[in-house]
Design an enzyme around this catalytic site. Sequence first.
Site, PDB file in Angstrom:
ATOM      1  N   SER A 125      -6.062   8.323   6.399  1.00 34.29           N
ATOM      2  CA  SER A 125      -5.231   7.675   7.408  1.00 34.29           C
ATOM      3  C   SER A 125      -5.827   6.327   7.777  1.00 34.29           C
ATOM      4  O   SER A 125      -7.055   6.132   7.731  1.00 34.29           O
ATOM      5  CB  SER A 125      -5.200   8.573   8.645  1.00 34.29           C
ATOM      6  OG  SER A 125      -4.673   7.891   9.751  1.00 34.29           O
ATOM      7  N   TYR A 150      -9.799  14.504  15.324  1.00 35.30           N
ATOM      8  CA  TYR A 150      -8.875  14.408  14.182  1.00 35.30           C
ATOM      9  C   TYR A 150      -9.286  13.242  13.283  1.00 35.30           C
ATOM     10  O   TYR A 150      -9.449  13.392  12.073  1.00 35.30           O
ATOM     11  CB  TYR A 150      -7.420  14.210  14.669  1.00 35.30           C
ATOM     12  CG  TYR A 150      -6.523  13.641  13.594  1.00 35.30           C
ATOM     13  CD1 TYR A 150      -6.099  14.438  12.533  1.00 35.30           C
ATOM     14  CD2 TYR A 150      -6.129  12.294  13.600  1.00 35.30           C
ATOM     15  CE1 TYR A 150      -5.310  13.915  11.515  1.00 35.30           C
ATOM     16  CE2 TYR A 150      -5.341  11.766  12.589  1.00 35.30           C
ATOM     17  CZ  TYR A 150      -4.932  12.582  11.551  1.00 35.30           C
ATOM     18  OH  TYR A 150      -4.162  12.054  10.538  1.00 35.30           O
ATOM     19  N   LYS A 154     -11.068  12.791   9.107  1.00 34.97           N
ATOM     20  CA  LYS A 154     -10.661  11.935   7.966  1.00 34.97           C
ATOM     21  C   LYS A 154     -11.869  11.143   7.458  1.00 34.97           C
ATOM     22  O   LYS A 154     -12.101  11.048   6.254  1.00 34.97           O
ATOM     23  CB  LYS A 154      -9.534  10.978   8.379  1.00 34.97           C
ATOM     24  CG  LYS A 154      -8.238  11.660   8.773  1.00 34.97           C
ATOM     25  CD  LYS A 154      -7.617  12.395   7.611  1.00 34.97           C
ATOM     26  CE  LYS A 154      -6.359  13.126   8.000  1.00 34.97           C
ATOM     27  NZ  LYS A 154      -5.924  14.113   7.006  1.00 34.97           N
TER      28      LYS A 154
HETATM   29  P1  NAD Z   1       2.340  18.419   8.385  1.00 43.20           P
HETATM   30  O1  NAD Z   1       1.702  19.157   9.492  1.00 43.20           O
HETATM   31  O2  NAD Z   1       3.827  18.322   8.354  1.00 43.20           O
HETATM   32  O3  NAD Z   1       1.874  19.045   6.978  1.00 43.20           O
HETATM   33  C1  NAD Z   1       0.636  19.661   6.797  1.00 43.20           C
HETATM   34  C2  NAD Z   1       0.895  20.988   6.101  1.00 43.20           C
HETATM   35  O4  NAD Z   1      -0.358  21.621   5.846  1.00 43.20           O
HETATM   36  C3  NAD Z   1       1.722  21.964   6.942  1.00 43.20           C
HETATM   37  O5  NAD Z   1       2.757  22.516   6.149  1.00 43.20           O
HETATM   38  C4  NAD Z   1       0.721  23.029   7.367  1.00 43.20           C
HETATM   39  O6  NAD Z   1       1.330  24.296   7.517  1.00 43.20           O
HETATM   40  C5  NAD Z   1      -0.260  22.982   6.219  1.00 43.20           C
HETATM   41  N1  NAD Z   1      -1.629  23.402   6.552  1.00 43.20           N
HETATM   42  C6  NAD Z   1      -2.402  22.984   7.597  1.00 43.20           C
HETATM   43  N2  NAD Z   1      -3.595  23.568   7.530  1.00 43.20           N
HETATM   44  C7  NAD Z   1      -3.597  24.353   6.421  1.00 43.20           C
HETATM   45  C8  NAD Z   1      -4.557  25.199   5.836  1.00 43.20           C
HETATM   46  N3  NAD Z   1      -5.767  25.395   6.379  1.00 43.20           N
HETATM   47  N4  NAD Z   1      -4.238  25.840   4.683  1.00 43.20           N
HETATM   48  C9  NAD Z   1      -3.015  25.686   4.131  1.00 43.20           C
HETATM   49  N5  NAD Z   1      -2.065  24.895   4.654  1.00 43.20           N
HETATM   50  C10 NAD Z   1      -2.350  24.243   5.798  1.00 43.20           C
HETATM   51  O7  NAD Z   1       1.682  16.970   8.348  1.00 43.20           O
HETATM   52  P2  NAD Z   1       2.081  15.690   7.501  1.00 43.20           P
HETATM   53  O8  NAD Z   1       2.593  14.674   8.438  1.00 43.20           O
HETATM   54  O9  NAD Z   1       2.866  16.054   6.320  1.00 43.20           O
HETATM   55  O10 NAD Z   1       0.631  15.211   7.077  1.00 43.20           O
HETATM   56  C11 NAD Z   1       0.035  15.625   5.868  1.00 43.20           C
HETATM   57  C12 NAD Z   1      -1.384  15.081   5.813  1.00 43.20           C
HETATM   58  O11 NAD Z   1      -1.338  13.662   5.932  1.00 43.20           O
HETATM   59  C13 NAD Z   1      -2.299  15.574   6.946  1.00 43.20           C
HETATM   60  O12 NAD Z   1      -3.580  15.790   6.437  1.00 43.20           O
HETATM   61  C14 NAD Z   1      -2.307  14.421   7.914  1.00 43.20           C
HETATM   62  O13 NAD Z   1      -3.491  14.360   8.670  1.00 43.20           O
HETATM   63  C15 NAD Z   1      -2.212  13.236   6.968  1.00 43.20           C
HETATM   64  N6  NAD Z   1      -1.662  12.046   7.636  1.00 43.20           N
HETATM   65  C16 NAD Z   1      -0.452  12.142   8.274  1.00 43.20           C
HETATM   66  C17 NAD Z   1       0.044  11.028   8.936  1.00 43.20           C
HETATM   67  C18 NAD Z   1       1.355  11.100   9.668  1.00 43.20           C
HETATM   68  O14 NAD Z   1       1.628  10.227  10.480  1.00 43.20           O
HETATM   69  N7  NAD Z   1       2.221  12.083   9.415  1.00 43.20           N
HETATM   70  C19 NAD Z   1      -0.676   9.823   8.936  1.00 43.20           C
HETATM   71  C20 NAD Z   1      -1.895   9.770   8.259  1.00 43.20           C
HETATM   72  C21 NAD Z   1      -2.380  10.896   7.602  1.00 43.20           C
HETATM   73  C1  UD1 Z   2      -0.976   8.435  15.925  1.00 43.17           C
HETATM   74  C2  UD1 Z   2      -2.436   8.754  16.131  1.00 43.17           C
HETATM   75  C3  UD1 Z   2      -3.160   8.547  14.810  1.00 43.17           C
HETATM   76  C4  UD1 Z   2      -2.541   9.429  13.721  1.00 43.17           C
HETATM   77  C5  UD1 Z   2      -1.043   9.143  13.620  1.00 43.17           C
HETATM   78  C6  UD1 Z   2      -0.353  10.112  12.683  1.00 43.17           C
HETATM   79  C7  UD1 Z   2      -2.915   8.344  18.496  1.00 43.17           C
HETATM   80  C8  UD1 Z   2      -3.663   7.488  19.465  1.00 43.17           C
HETATM   81  N1  UD1 Z   2      -2.970   7.947  17.207  1.00 43.17           N
HETATM   82  O1  UD1 Z   2      -0.895   7.111  15.441  1.00 43.17           O
HETATM   83  O2  UD1 Z   2      -4.536   8.874  14.943  1.00 43.17           O
HETATM   84  O3  UD1 Z   2      -3.134   9.169  12.458  1.00 43.17           O
HETATM   85  O4  UD1 Z   2      -0.435   9.277  14.923  1.00 43.17           O
HETATM   86  O5  UD1 Z   2      -0.336  11.395  13.194  1.00 43.17           O
HETATM   87  O6  UD1 Z   2      -2.337   9.355  18.863  1.00 43.17           O
HETATM   88  N2  UD1 Z   2       4.732   5.590  21.271  1.00 43.17           N
HETATM   89  C9  UD1 Z   2       5.475   5.454  22.424  1.00 43.17           C
HETATM   90  N3  UD1 Z   2       6.101   6.565  22.914  1.00 43.17           N
HETATM   91  C10 UD1 Z   2       6.012   7.789  22.338  1.00 43.17           C
HETATM   92  C11 UD1 Z   2       5.245   7.920  21.138  1.00 43.17           C
HETATM   93  C12 UD1 Z   2       4.611   6.796  20.659  1.00 43.17           C
HETATM   94  O7  UD1 Z   2       5.571   4.369  22.983  1.00 43.17           O
HETATM   95  O8  UD1 Z   2       6.584   8.765  22.843  1.00 43.17           O
HETATM   96  C13 UD1 Z   2       4.070   4.392  20.721  1.00 43.17           C
HETATM   97  C14 UD1 Z   2       2.556   4.523  20.671  1.00 43.17           C
HETATM   98  O9  UD1 Z   2       1.974   4.091  21.862  1.00 43.17           O
HETATM   99  C15 UD1 Z   2       2.233   3.620  19.474  1.00 43.17           C
HETATM  100  C16 UD1 Z   2       3.466   3.717  18.568  1.00 43.17           C
HETATM  101  O10 UD1 Z   2       4.513   4.219  19.402  1.00 43.17           O
HETATM  102  O11 UD1 Z   2       2.124   2.302  19.917  1.00 43.17           O
HETATM  103  C17 UD1 Z   2       3.270   4.640  17.397  1.00 43.17           C
HETATM  104  O12 UD1 Z   2       2.784   5.882  17.881  1.00 43.17           O
HETATM  105  P1  UD1 Z   2       2.565   7.168  16.957  1.00 43.17           P
HETATM  106  O13 UD1 Z   2       3.821   7.437  16.216  1.00 43.17           O
HETATM  107  O14 UD1 Z   2       2.009   8.252  17.800  1.00 43.17           O
HETATM  108  O15 UD1 Z   2       1.511   6.680  15.867  1.00 43.17           O
HETATM  109  P2  UD1 Z   2       0.041   6.045  16.059  1.00 43.17           P
HETATM  110  O16 UD1 Z   2      -0.338   5.877  17.488  1.00 43.17           O
HETATM  111  O17 UD1 Z   2      -0.034   4.843  15.216  1.00 43.17           O
END
Ligand code: NAD
Ligand code: UD1
Length: 339
Positions: A125, A150, A154
């Site tokens: 991330s 969290y 990473k």
């Molecule tokens: P998500 O929660 O939708 O998907 C994660 C999946 O992993 C889920 O289906 C959950 O059931 C499964 N899971 C969790 N722990 C597990 C375990 N111990 N064993 C087997 N399955 C398990 O999340 P996502 O948004 O699809 O994110 C996927 C990955 O990308 C995560 O590692 C997350 O940290 C990373 N990531 C997400 C974002 C974002 O904004 N969505 C941003 C940066 C990184």
């Molecule tokens: C957040 C996490 C980041 C994580 C990512 C994906 C925090 C501080 N950061 O990122 O570590 O990798 O999610 O899971 O939580 N916002 C609003 N109102 C809302 C929700 C969000 O104004 O109800 C704003 C936030 O302040 C931010 C932007 O929207 O400025 C994006 O927020 P969000 O979608 O939560 O992503 P990140 O903060 O970038």
Amino acid sequence: MSVILVTGGAGYIGSHTVIELVKAGYDAVIFDNFSNSKPAVLERINRITGKHIPFMAGDIRSREQLEAVFSTYKIDGVINFAGLKAVGESVKKPLEYYDNNVSGARTLLSVMREFKCYNFIFSSSATVYGEPDSVPLTEESPVKRANCPYGQTKVDIEYMCQELQKAVPEFSMVLLRYFNPVGAHESGLIGEDPRGIPNNLMPYLTQVAVGRLPYLNIFGNDYPTPDGTCVRDYIHVVDLAKGHVAALNHCLNKSGTFIYNLGTGVGYSVLDMVKAFSKAIGRELPYKFAPRRAGDVVQCYADPAKAQRELGWKALKTLDEMAADSYNWQKNNPNGYDD
Ligand code: NAD
Ligand code: UD1
């Protein structure tokens, strides 16, 4: 064709990636414990791909369950999406986050080594950059100690991968640093379905749009940005999914550690997102300004040039497509996969 194990493949990014893998000719096997997803997604993936994608229920912390998968299928590579990702929850439950994310990745890598499967792609991330000293962020920008468990998982998993690659040089470790994934598959069949009240912006917007929530709280309007709200690099989840295919095509069986930012390179503010979303739904989306959220960085966007240069990958979808596809998913599935 290569068989790719997609751990966490029932989740938001994983489900979209499975579809792009199959489209690109890979065979996928999904492994998930449904801690943050629902079994209904599997049938939707099968409908979209027109194939029956093999699934095994299990937890990446279980050596036995992983060994069962590697014994059943000849796995050529693993994409690890399995992780917990809620920042606030991680502050309250640090041990659970280290256990699930770090111990889970450690067990997975250990089983991969046992089965001589050396291709690993990790969902990292942009959070590893912390509060950036300058934007856009390149892969050379400093990785910082995270301000929540969290984020630190990473940073720690990235480090573990790099150290393992040095010790076992056959490994191809690809660390993909996602910026802000939003949007949904164009079919409207799969999308983001968070449990409870969403923490992230886009699912919150979509739930306001379908009336599950009354209005958006915009966290802070006094930041040093053009309109006072925070700036992020929102990337369509299908573009992100294609980034994984590009990474596989490029890095399969090439030993080393490879780090890529997956973003668009363009920063949009929260108010930009509200405008784009209002356009997608054809009316003004209600919002209020609220205090800043602890831990938010002011602005964060990628320099995605390295991924384009080395992987031949570039995000193509526009902000309007991100908003329209997110809304389409939520409109068709107001209660997510519970419909
Ligand atoms: P998500 O929660 O939708 O998907 C994660 C999946 O992993 C889920 O289906 C959950 O059931 C499964 N899971 C969790 N722990 C597990 C375990 N111990 N064993 C087997 N399955 C398990 O999340 P996502 O948004 O699809 O994110 C996927 C990955 O990308 C995560 O590692 C997350 O940290 C990373 N990531 C997400 C974002 C974002 O904004 N969505 C941003 C940066 C990184
Ligand atoms: C957040 C996490 C980041 C994580 C990512 C994906 C925090 C501080 N950061 O990122 O570590 O990798 O999610 O899971 O939580 N916002 C609003 N109102 C809302 C929700 C969000 O104004 O109800 C704003 C936030 O302040 C931010 C932007 O929207 O400025 C994006 O927020 P969000 O979608 O939560 O992503 P990140 O903060 O970038």
